[in-house]
Write an enzyme that holds these catalytic residues in place. Structure first.
Site, mmCIF file in Angstrom:
data_model
loop_
_atom_site.group_PDB
_atom_site.id
_atom_site.type_symbol
_atom_site.label_atom_id
_atom_site.label_comp_id
_atom_site.label_asym_id
_atom_site.label_seq_id
_atom_site.Cartn_x
_atom_site.Cartn_y
_atom_site.Cartn_z
ATOM 1 C CE LYS A 119 -1.067 -71.210 -10.743
ATOM 2 N NZ LYS A 119 -0.056 -70.683 -9.809
HETATM 3 C C1 LIG Z 1 -0.302 -69.644 -8.891
HETATM 4 C C2 LIG Z 1 0.466 -69.660 -7.607
HETATM 5 C C3 LIG Z 1 0.045 -68.949 -6.452
HETATM 6 C C4 LIG Z 1 -1.169 -68.067 -6.454
HETATM 7 O O1 LIG Z 1 -2.368 -68.775 -6.540
HETATM 8 P P1 LIG Z 1 -3.684 -68.021 -7.035
HETATM 9 O O2 LIG Z 1 -4.707 -69.094 -7.159
HETATM 10 O O3 LIG Z 1 -3.353 -67.369 -8.341
HETATM 11 O O4 LIG Z 1 -4.016 -67.021 -5.971
HETATM 12 C C5 LIG Z 1 0.779 -69.088 -5.282
HETATM 13 N N1 LIG Z 1 1.899 -69.833 -5.242
HETATM 14 C C6 LIG Z 1 2.336 -70.518 -6.317
HETATM 15 C C7 LIG Z 1 3.585 -71.294 -6.195
HETATM 16 C C8 LIG Z 1 1.654 -70.446 -7.531
HETATM 17 O O5 LIG Z 1 2.123 -71.119 -8.591
#
Ligand SMILES: *Cc1c(COP(=O)(O)O)cnc(C)c1O
Length: 461
Positions: A119
């Site tokens: 993220k």
């Molecule tokens: C947010 C997140 C996901 C999922 O990603 P999306 O874009 O919501 O599908 C997977 N792994 C981690 C560690 C995350 O923080």
């Protein structure tokens, strides 16, 4: 012609309380407003194509170069080159690791940023683009409600970004010790408020503030995950991985552990830009609404969502499903009601999805370590297990890349139980225990929150 952004809800004529937004906005507007006036998600009305030769030009180049070129394809009409240049180099000051797991299969580790999760990639670039879209001489005030990880990714992403202050609300009793430490110690232009309530209460406080006319002059804005500014940066690493690992024109498979589908959507766009993605593998945890839909052709959200060890993926109705449906000719609303089904045959041709249980996830972490000496955490392991499920059904030697979305050291208890040791933190997170900073306690009450905002937020830069 600059790319414009339309709403996924533009066709919703029959839904109470929704007036479909049939117009379109610029990227800047989409970035600052977050979502369309009809609560739909913004979508680009044209998808730029990768120019010939781009891929070979990127081979061996740093990540920021891929980011500059790929983001530029969307943004060159709205941001000057030097501004984009600064935004990407300032965003991507950490490595992106591509590690071989076995013959023709790799893991891309997106876990070296300041909060050790993928993220960081989206939040950091969005923050720098937003800083550039402020009303001249004024500040933006970002409000975020978080149940943990998103808040710190957003907080660190905006840390010391010019002209933007961030207020994070988190529920006192619902965040882990490590999450609390992360949220409380960002400092400078980022303030954490520790709310005596639940995550929903935090969300409600933020929502009320957004609709409060007396707070309008503060330029309140959200940095939520449905902002297209969070999707665009997630296109880049697919192009980057391909340029580093593939021969131009070679096909590739990506496996993306999926929750709200924003990450996988980046891959979908990269393919539509011309990247030769043979299959997008989108494994979920036990929240199986999407693999179930691909199989049966009927969509039914999972409610309430199921609690799995890959907790960032505990989503019973992915927010970006509306964008996937739109791209394949369908419409689904926020409540999970399908108004028009997408072209399911085409979706099945492009996408493979499977639900992975917690037990399979744990087994995958153990096997990956035993067989190949590589360490995955539970989100990435869902991705790898999905790739293995794909291989079982398709004999396929195509180049494959699985995304690791968080660093194993963020889950010391789980990894210790499975592998017998605790991995060390990535350089970006070392020293967190010695950081200092206190959250401000806040009662779960709108008037108190409003007073805090009025007394502490600033308008002028
Ligand atoms: C947010 C997140 C996901 C999922 O990603 P999306 O874009 O919501 O599908 C997977 N792994 C981690 C560690 C995350 O923080």
């Amino acid at each position: 012609m600059p790319i414009k952004y339309y709403s996924t809800n533009r066709h919703l004529k029959s839904v109470d309380g929704v007036t479909p937004f049939t117009g379109s906005v610029s990227f800047r507007e989409a970035l600052l407003t977050g979502q369309a006036p009809d609560e739909g998600l913004f979508m680009p009305d044209a998808i730029p194509q990768l120019p010939p030769g781009l891929i070979s030009r990127l081979k061996g180049k740093p990540y920021s170069e891929a980011a500059r070129l790929a983001a530029g394809l969307f943004l060159a009409d709205e941001f000057a080159p030097d501004i984009l240049d600064f935004a990407v180099t300032d965003s991507y000051n950490f490595p992106v690791l591509l590690e071989k797991v076995k013959e023709n299969a790799f893991v891309m580790r997106l876990d070296q940023g300041p909060t050790a999760s993928f993220k960081d990639f989206a939040a950091r670039l969005m923050a720098r683009l937003m800083s550039n879209c402020r009303p001249p001489g004024e500040r933006l005030n970002v409000l975020v409600a978080t149940s943990g990880d998103t808040g710190s990714a957003v907080g660190y992403a905006f840390h010391r970004v010019r002209g933007i202050d961030v207020t994070i609300l988190y529920p006192a009793a619902e965040v882990s010790g490590m999450q609390k430490k992360q949220l409380d110690t960002i400092g400078d232009n980022v303030r954490a408020l520790c709310v005596a309530g639940k995550f929903d209460d935090c969300q409600n406080l933020v929502k009320q503030a957004f609709s409060d006319l007396e707070l309008r002059h503060f330029n309140l804005t959200s940095a939520n995950s449905i902002n297209f500014g969070r999707i665009l940066p997630q296109i880049i690493y697919y192009i980057y991985a391909y340029s580093q690992l593939a021969k131009e024109g070679e096909e590739i498979i990506f496996s993306v552990p999926s929750g709200n589908f924003g990450d996988a959507l980046g891959c979908e766009y990269a393919r539509r830009m011309g990247l030769p993605v043979k299959k997008l593998v989108m494994p979920t945890n036990e929240n199986d609404e999407f693999p179930d839909f691909l199989q049966k052709g009927r969509y039914q959200k999972v409610s309430p969502s199921r609690a799995c060890i890959s907790n960032a993926m505990n989503v019973g109705h992915p927010s970006n499903l509306a964008r996937f449906f739109d791209l394949y000719g369908g419409t689904v609303d926020r409540a999970g009601v399908v108004h028009r089904y997408p072209d399911i045959a085409e979706m099945r041709r492009r996408i493979f999805s499977v639900s992975v249980t917690d037990n399979e996830t744990r087994k995958t972490i153990k096997n990956l370590y035993k067989n190949y000496g590589v360490v995955f955490e539970q989100h990435g392991a869902v991705g790898w297990a999905g790739l293995e499920a794909y291989w079982r059904e398709n004999e396929d030697g195509t180049l494959a890349v699985c995304l690791e979305t968080a660093h194993p050291a963020k889950f010391p208890d789980e990894i210790k139980k499975l592998l017998g040791f605790v991995p060390s933190l990535p350089p970006s997170m070392r020293g967190i225990d010695s950081r200092t900073g206190e959250a401000l306690p806040l009662a779960n009450n709108y008037e108190g929150f409003k007073k805090y905002l009025q007394g502490n937020l600033q308008v002028k830069e």
